[in-house]
Design a protein around this motif. Structure first.
Motif, PDB file in Angstrom:
ATOM      1  N   ALA A  15      -7.460  64.385  -6.619  1.00 59.49           N
ATOM      2  CA  ALA A  15      -6.733  63.856  -5.338  1.00 59.49           C
ATOM      3  C   ALA A  15      -5.944  62.663  -5.920  1.00 59.49           C
ATOM      4  N   THR A  16      -6.032  62.101  -6.629  1.00 64.06           N
ATOM      5  CA  THR A  16      -5.368  60.691  -6.977  1.00 64.06           C
ATOM      6  C   THR A  16      -4.205  61.276  -7.879  1.00 64.06           C
ATOM      7  N   GLY A  17      -4.126  62.297  -9.037  1.00 62.23           N
ATOM      8  CA  GLY A  17      -3.630  62.722  -9.856  1.00 62.23           C
ATOM      9  C   GLY A  17      -2.063  63.745  -8.130  1.00 62.23           C
ATOM     10  N   VAL A  18      -2.971  64.003  -6.994  1.00 61.69           N
ATOM     11  CA  VAL A  18      -1.740  65.255  -6.910  1.00 61.69           C
ATOM     12  C   VAL A  18      -1.269  63.805  -5.712  1.00 61.69           C
ATOM     13  N   ASN A  19      -2.073  62.404  -5.658  1.00 59.21           N
ATOM     14  CA  ASN A  19      -0.961  62.004  -4.277  1.00 59.21           C
ATOM     15  C   ASN A  19      -0.127  61.522  -5.003  1.00 59.21           C
ATOM     16  N   ASN A  20      -0.470  60.729  -6.471  1.00 59.71           N
ATOM     17  CA  ASN A  20       1.012  59.880  -7.744  1.00 59.71           C
ATOM     18  C   ASN A  20       1.680  61.217  -8.310  1.00 59.71           C
ATOM     19  N   VAL A  21       1.541  62.251  -8.404  1.00 63.20           N
ATOM     20  CA  VAL A  21       2.246  63.504  -7.966  1.00 63.20           C
ATOM     21  C   VAL A  21       3.951  63.366  -6.888  1.00 63.20           C
ATOM     22  N   TRP A  22       2.821  63.335  -6.140  1.00 61.50           N
ATOM     23  CA  TRP A  22       3.628  63.574  -4.867  1.00 61.50           C
ATOM     24  C   TRP A  22       4.726  62.218  -4.563  1.00 61.50           C
ATOM     25  N   VAL A  23       3.875  61.097  -4.371  1.00 63.19           N
ATOM     26  CA  VAL A  23       4.716  59.641  -4.385  1.00 63.19           C
ATOM     27  C   VAL A  23       6.414  60.095  -6.197  1.00 63.19           C
ATOM     28  N   LEU A  24       5.570  60.407  -6.631  1.00 67.15           N
ATOM     29  CA  LEU A  24       7.007  60.633  -8.232  1.00 67.15           C
ATOM     30  C   LEU A  24       8.001  61.276  -7.178  1.00 67.15           C
ATOM     31  N   VAL A  25       7.677  62.668  -6.869  1.00 66.56           N
ATOM     32  CA  VAL A  25       8.474  63.260  -6.033  1.00 66.56           C
ATOM     33  C   VAL A  25       9.365  63.012  -4.903  1.00 66.56           C
ATOM     34  N   VAL A  26       8.722  61.878  -3.906  1.00 68.15           N
ATOM     35  CA  VAL A  26       9.539  60.860  -3.008  1.00 68.15           C
ATOM     36  C   VAL A  26      10.384  60.237  -3.376  1.00 68.15           C
ATOM     37  N   CYS A  27       9.989  59.752  -4.757  1.00 69.04           N
ATOM     38  CA  CYS A  27      10.549  58.709  -5.413  1.00 69.04           C
ATOM     39  C   CYS A  27      11.968  59.324  -5.999  1.00 69.04           C
ATOM     40  N   PHE A  28      12.089  60.269  -6.381  1.00 63.56           N
ATOM     41  CA  PHE A  28      13.311  61.076  -7.385  1.00 63.56           C
ATOM     42  C   PHE A  28      14.244  61.863  -5.842  1.00 63.56           C
ATOM     43  N   LEU A  29      13.517  61.865  -4.303  1.00 63.89           N
ATOM     44  CA  LEU A  29      14.113  62.470  -3.300  1.00 63.89           C
ATOM     45  C   LEU A  29      15.004  61.497  -3.243  1.00 63.89           C
ATOM     46  N   ILE A  30      14.504  60.185  -3.187  1.00 63.77           N
ATOM     47  CA  ILE A  30      15.111  59.114  -2.574  1.00 63.77           C
ATOM     48  C   ILE A  30      16.639  58.719  -3.711  1.00 63.77           C
ATOM     49  N   PHE A  31      15.787  58.524  -5.015  1.00 68.93           N
ATOM     50  CA  PHE A  31      17.039  58.599  -6.456  1.00 68.93           C
ATOM     51  C   PHE A  31      17.720  59.115  -5.800  1.00 68.93           C
ATOM     52  N   PHE A  32      18.478  60.955  -4.897  1.00 68.77           N
ATOM     53  CA  PHE A  32      19.402  61.353  -5.024  1.00 68.77           C
ATOM     54  C   PHE A  32      20.370  60.744  -4.107  1.00 68.77           C
ATOM     55  N   MET A  33      19.702  59.878  -3.539  1.00 64.35           N
ATOM     56  CA  MET A  33      20.489  59.717  -2.152  1.00 64.35           C
ATOM     57  C   MET A  33      21.448  58.884  -2.840  1.00 64.35           C
ATOM     58  N   GLN A  34      21.696  57.653  -4.062  1.00 67.55           N
ATOM     59  CA  GLN A  34      22.687  57.522  -4.874  1.00 67.55           C
ATOM     60  C   GLN A  34      23.782  59.007  -4.936  1.00 67.55           C
ATOM     61  N   PRO A  35      23.297  59.580  -5.215  1.00 61.96           N
ATOM     62  CA  PRO A  35      24.713  60.422  -6.165  1.00 61.96           C
ATOM     63  C   PRO A  35      25.641  60.799  -4.261  1.00 61.96           C
ATOM     64  N   GLY A  36      24.497  60.435  -3.337  1.00 67.75           N
ATOM     65  CA  GLY A  36      25.063  60.311  -2.019  1.00 67.75           C
ATOM     66  C   GLY A  36      26.013  59.401  -1.331  1.00 67.75           C
ATOM     67  N   PHE A  37      25.288  58.883  -1.897  1.00 68.13           N
ATOM     68  CA  PHE A  37      26.108  57.342  -1.407  1.00 68.13           C
ATOM     69  C   PHE A  37      26.963  57.631  -2.239  1.00 68.13           C
ATOM     70  N   ALA A  38      27.622  57.740  -3.745  1.00 63.71           N
ATOM     71  CA  ALA A  38      28.936  57.805  -4.927  1.00 63.71           C
ATOM     72  C   ALA A  38      30.059  58.418  -3.827  1.00 63.71           C
ATOM     73  N   LEU A  39      29.331  59.716  -3.595  1.00 70.83           N
ATOM     74  CA  LEU A  39      30.188  60.647  -3.246  1.00 70.83           C
ATOM     75  C   LEU A  39      30.863  60.220  -1.214  1.00 70.83           C
ATOM     76  N   LEU A  40      29.970  60.573  -0.934  1.00 72.60           N
ATOM     77  CA  LEU A  40      30.471  59.544   0.386  1.00 72.60           C
ATOM     78  C   LEU A  40      31.807  58.056   0.266  1.00 72.60           C
ATOM     79  N   GLU A  41      30.985  56.953  -0.606  1.00 74.40           N
ATOM     80  CA  GLU A  41      31.732  56.263  -0.906  1.00 74.40           C
ATOM     81  C   GLU A  41      33.538  56.918  -0.953  1.00 74.40           C
ATOM     82  N   ALA A  42      33.560  56.848  -1.981  1.00 77.34           N
ATOM     83  CA  ALA A  42      34.460  57.804  -3.207  1.00 77.34           C
ATOM     84  C   ALA A  42      35.442  58.433  -2.342  1.00 77.34           C
ATOM     85  N   GLY A  43      35.099  59.473  -1.325  1.00 78.62           N
ATOM     86  CA  GLY A  43      36.123  59.877  -0.521  1.00 78.62           C
ATOM     87  C   GLY A  43      36.445  59.346   0.526  1.00 78.62           C
TER      88      GLY A  43
END
Length: 455
Positions: A15-43
């Motif tokens: 359970a701990t291992g699965v939860n850790n992987v899930w939290v990391l996937v969540v973090c990667f999703l939130i990081f993907f907002m960074q290119p979203g901000f970059a494109l939104l502002e650049a446009g």
């Protein structure tokens, strides 16, 4: 591995291992907002400033994570202890504790979101050195202190001085005010202090439009942000469940409410903004619809596990409907040139959505309830505390940057564009014809290989 060995595996470790992987996937999703901000502002900026916006967005992440690791996360713990009478010993222990690094990363992606919001407000005229300095301050002090007031158990939490006095704790589940309003207000302060772009207001003080160079990039960035937002909201709920006694993070009912309210709030915000822009301007505007979509998401970000599904629709719609009027108030009444409308999208929508949580709250039986006057008062007080802190500290930070480097680029640099003036490059060399020796791109769009000027 045989079946017998599989039976011997510790279920808790799995359970701990699965939860850790899930939290990391969540973090990667939130990081993907960074290119979203970059494109939104650049446009939304002119072509001559697109590279500068991209540079700022990369700086927010790269410098920001270093500052938040070395300083910011510890400051959040210290502020939480100081404003609740609690213990903050070992505030920086996470630096040397590998078991704490995943939790630190989860906090870091939220911090970077708050920092990068500022870029859109001050675009096209802020000195890059001043911006770098402010990025360090917001990730090292301003935002972490807001976390200390709230999520780290400080001033506004149930055990903090204000929260305890009112007998409740401040509700902001995934950062409508902690992250988004903080960034939106900081951007507004920066835009005010750096002054409007040349030509933004005429001699009578009337605002003049300065269109961005790519609606395509702005809308694409919006949709990327919306995708990453599921990490922000749904991912936070899953992470809370993972840290609880309920075991694995995949709990259907709790996650279902969060994903539903997030999606409905997004839709309601976009539709409301489309209706308002049509009534205001005579025709539906895709950029305002995009901004309304984001404002709807911001508005429900603090509310997603706390409100009914129809409350999520109402909060998202209110956030989206207020985007255009709030932007016009900032520009026409306050005379502040907020290029990407970050206060309207992140500041105003975050504040309104958070205040309305007790009004549309879901009860224990799944129906509607009102959380009480004390909760409503705390929501208003919390917005005021976070807003006041952000305004005052941002004024100091931008003031220091102005005294050292100057907040604004020269008139000549603003005229030729910050790509050339600040970085010696061009994001679109085939259009601008930039042939400076410092520009690594040839005027025909090819890459120079001789390291010198084009012939």
């Amino acid at each position: 591995m045989t079946f017998d060995l599989l039976l011997q595996v510790d279920a808790g470790a799995v359970a701990t291992g699965v939860n850790n992987v899930w939290v990391l996937v969540v973090c990667f999703l939130i990081f993907f907002m960074q290119p979203g901000f970059a494109l939104l502002e650049a446009g939304q900026v002119r072509a001559k400033n697109a590279g500068n916006v991209l540079m700022k967005n990369m700086t927010d992440w790269t410098l920001g994570v270093l500052i938040y690791f070395l300083v910011g996360a510890g400051v959040a713990t210290i502020v939480g202890g100081l404003t609740s009478g609690g213990d903050f010993a070992g505030a920086f222990g996470y630096i040397s504790d590998p078991n704490a690094w995943i939790g630190w990363f989860f906090g870091a992606v939220f911090a970077m979101t708050a920092a990068t919001i500022v870029s859109g407000a001050v675009a096209e005229r802020m000195n890059f050195k001043a911006y770098v300095f402010y990025t360090a301050v917001i990730t090292g002090l301003i935002y972490p202190a807001v976390v200390g007031f709230t999520w780290s158990g400080g001033l506004l939490a149930s055990g903090g001085y204000i929260g305890a006095a009112l007998g409740t704790g401040y509700l902001d589940f995934a950062g409508a005010t902690v992250v988004h309003m903080c960034g939106g207000i900081a951007g507004l302060v920066g835009a005010k202090m750096v002054g409007p772009r040349k030509g933004r207001f005429d001699e009578n003080g009337n605002s003049q439009p300065i269109p961005g160079h790519s609606m395509v990039l702005a809308v694409l960035g919006t949709l990327i942000l919306a995708f990453g937002w599921y990490g922000f909201n749904v991912g936070t709920q899953a992470t809370v469940l993972a840290a609880s006694d309920s075991g694995l993070a995949f709990q259907g009912a709790a996650l279902g409410r969060v994903v539903l309210v997030t999606t409905l709030g997004m839709g309601a915000g976009a539709v409301a903004a489309m209706v308002v822009s049509t009534a205001w301007q005579g025709k539906p505007d895709p950029l305002w619809m995009a901004n309304g979509l984001l404002a709807g998401l911001v508005a429900v970000t603090g509310a997603v596990p706390h409100v009914t599904w129809w409350g999520g629709v109402a909060i998202g719609a209110i956030g989206g409907a207020l985007v255009l009027p709030t932007y016009r108030w900032v520009v026409d009444s306050l005379k502040i040139d907020d290029v990407c409308g970050v206060f309207a999208v992140h500041g105003g929508a975050g504040a309104v959505g958070t205040i309305l949580i007790p009004v549309f709250a879901v009860g224990a039986n799944g129906g509607w309830t009102f959380l009480g006057v004390n909760q409503l008062v705390l929501q208003v007080v919390g917005v005021a505390v976070i807003g006041t802190w952000t305004v005052l500290t941002s004024m100091v930070a931008f003031g220091v940057a102005d005294a050292i480097w100057g907040l604004r680029v020269s008139a000549e640099e603003e005229e030729i564009g910050l790509d050339e003036g600040e970085h010696g490059i061009s994001a679109y060399p085939e259009f601008t014809g930039n042939k400076s020796p410092e520009n690594p791109m040839a005027a025909d769009g090819g890459v120079r290989t001789d390291g010198g000027a084009d012939e």
